[in-house]
Design a protein around this motif. Structure first.
Motif, PDB file in Angstrom:
ATOM      1  N   GLY A   1       0.816  -1.206   0.000  1.00  0.00           N
ATOM      2  CA  GLY A   1       0.000   0.000   0.000  1.00  0.00           C
ATOM      3  C   GLY A   1       0.851   1.258   0.000  1.00  0.00           C
ATOM      4  O   GLY A   1       0.517   2.244  -0.673  1.00  0.00           O
ATOM      5  N   GLY A   2       1.973   1.237   0.755  1.00  0.00           N
ATOM      6  CA  GLY A   2       2.861   2.399   0.788  1.00  0.00           C
ATOM      7  C   GLY A   2       3.522   2.656  -0.550  1.00  0.00           C
ATOM      8  O   GLY A   2       3.624   3.808  -0.997  1.00  0.00           O
ATOM      9  N   ALA A   3       3.966   1.588  -1.222  1.00  0.00           N
ATOM     10  CA  ALA A   3       4.578   1.751  -2.540  1.00  0.00           C
ATOM     11  C   ALA A   3       3.571   2.295  -3.540  1.00  0.00           C
ATOM     12  O   ALA A   3       3.896   3.147  -4.381  1.00  0.00           O
ATOM     13  CB  ALA A   3       5.137   0.416  -3.020  1.00  0.00           C
ATOM     14  N   SER A   4       2.331   1.825  -3.447  1.00  0.00           N
ATOM     15  CA  SER A   4       1.290   2.323  -4.348  1.00  0.00           C
ATOM     16  C   SER A   4       1.025   3.805  -4.104  1.00  0.00           C
ATOM     17  O   SER A   4       0.852   4.585  -5.047  1.00  0.00           O
ATOM     18  CB  SER A   4       0.003   1.521  -4.136  1.00  0.00           C
ATOM     19  OG  SER A   4      -1.071   2.078  -4.863  1.00  0.00           O
ATOM     20  N   PHE A   5       1.024   4.199  -2.827  1.00  0.00           N
ATOM     21  CA  PHE A   5       0.775   5.610  -2.498  1.00  0.00           C
ATOM     22  C   PHE A   5       1.897   6.512  -2.998  1.00  0.00           C
ATOM     23  O   PHE A   5       1.659   7.629  -3.460  1.00  0.00           O
ATOM     24  CB  PHE A   5       0.614   5.769  -0.984  1.00  0.00           C
ATOM     25  CG  PHE A   5       0.351   7.175  -0.547  1.00  0.00           C
ATOM     26  CD1 PHE A   5      -0.911   7.725  -0.676  1.00  0.00           C
ATOM     27  CD2 PHE A   5       1.367   7.957  -0.012  1.00  0.00           C
ATOM     28  CE1 PHE A   5      -1.161   9.033  -0.284  1.00  0.00           C
ATOM     29  CE2 PHE A   5       1.130   9.256   0.386  1.00  0.00           C
ATOM     30  CZ  PHE A   5      -0.138   9.792   0.249  1.00  0.00           C
ATOM     31  N   LEU A   6       3.141   6.009  -2.918  1.00  0.00           N
ATOM     32  CA  LEU A   6       4.276   6.803  -3.397  1.00  0.00           C
ATOM     33  C   LEU A   6       4.257   6.941  -4.923  1.00  0.00           C
ATOM     34  O   LEU A   6       4.605   7.998  -5.460  1.00  0.00           O
ATOM     35  CB  LEU A   6       5.586   6.167  -2.940  1.00  0.00           C
ATOM     36  CG  LEU A   6       5.872   6.212  -1.433  1.00  0.00           C
ATOM     37  CD1 LEU A   6       7.147   5.451  -1.114  1.00  0.00           C
ATOM     38  CD2 LEU A   6       5.970   7.658  -0.953  1.00  0.00           C
ATOM     39  N   LEU A   7       3.848   5.868  -5.611  1.00  0.00           N
ATOM     40  CA  LEU A   7       3.839   5.905  -7.074  1.00  0.00           C
ATOM     41  C   LEU A   7       2.639   6.658  -7.621  1.00  0.00           C
ATOM     42  O   LEU A   7       2.759   7.446  -8.566  1.00  0.00           O
ATOM     43  CB  LEU A   7       3.856   4.471  -7.627  1.00  0.00           C
ATOM     44  CG  LEU A   7       5.126   3.654  -7.350  1.00  0.00           C
ATOM     45  CD1 LEU A   7       4.945   2.219  -7.821  1.00  0.00           C
ATOM     46  CD2 LEU A   7       6.323   4.294  -8.057  1.00  0.00           C
TER      47      LEU A   7
END
Length: 205
Positions: free
Chosen positions: A48-54
């Motif tokens: 979820g964090g990687a998706s939010f950053l991208l």
């Protein structure tokens, strides 16, 4: 007569009792729930964090049709794996080598099979959660609800996807564990037969 005997079907009662018995067996290890929550939370938060950053705001993208295709593919991926895990659960523990176990070995084997099935149930629930998250995203996208719902659904789907991949990596190890037991049991049987034949040979001498 208990109220549950009037209202709750027998298959639900028996399934609940079997599930509670399984939980009593698998939760005997130290810090069982903490380890399970940690192993689920870390991949979910990373995904979820990687998706939010991208993609911080999914609604800001002009062309969302490609995201729809991604969600559809993720849902298909999770559905196929869910069917596979159900088949795997049906065959877990069905080994011919279990017939030759003594009482102590049988108890250990039963506990191991219960733990493997529990792990597979958790994996199945993760797949189902990923499917429902994809469906929710498609519903939000189709009804054009608030953009925050679209982004939250997208990020949760990404987290569940990474958790699904993590749980999928465990499946070959669990399959190997079952085969390893079968091979070890075969080795023990053959060794016992060899010892017996050697003793019979020495007696004849």
């Amino acid at each position: 007569m208990n109220l549950k005997d009037w209202l709750i079907p027998d298959e639900i009662q028996s399934g609940t009792n079997a599930t509670l018995n399984m939980f009593r067996t698998v939760s005997r290890t130290s810090n069982f729930w903490k380890k399970q929550l940690f192993a689920a939370a870390v991949p979910f938060l990373i995904g979820g964090g990687a998706s939010f950053l991208l993609v911080p705001d999914v609604s800001a993208l002009q062309d969302k049709s490609q995201l729809k295709d991604v969600i559809t593919n993720v849902m298909t991926f999770s559905s196929v794996l869910a069917g596979f895990i159900v088949t795997l659960m049906l065959f877990t523990g069905r080994t011919e080598g279990a017939n030759s176990l003594d009482v102590d070995q049988a108890n250990n084997y039963i506990s191991k099979v219960k733990y493997l099935i529990f792990s597979q149930i958790v994996t199945l629930l993760v797949y189902l959660a990923c499917i429902f998250s994809c469906l929710w995203w498609l519903i939000v996208f189709g009804l054009q609800l608030k953009s925050c719902y679209l982004s939250m659904s997208w990020h949760s789907t990404a987290g569940l996807l990474l958790l699904s991949i993590f749980r999928t990596v465990l499946l070959p190890l669990q399959i190997y564990e079952v085969h390893d037991f079968e091979l070890q049991t075969l080795h023990d049987e053959k060794y016992a037969e060899y010892q017996k034949s050697l003793q019979d040979f020495l007696k004849d001498k």
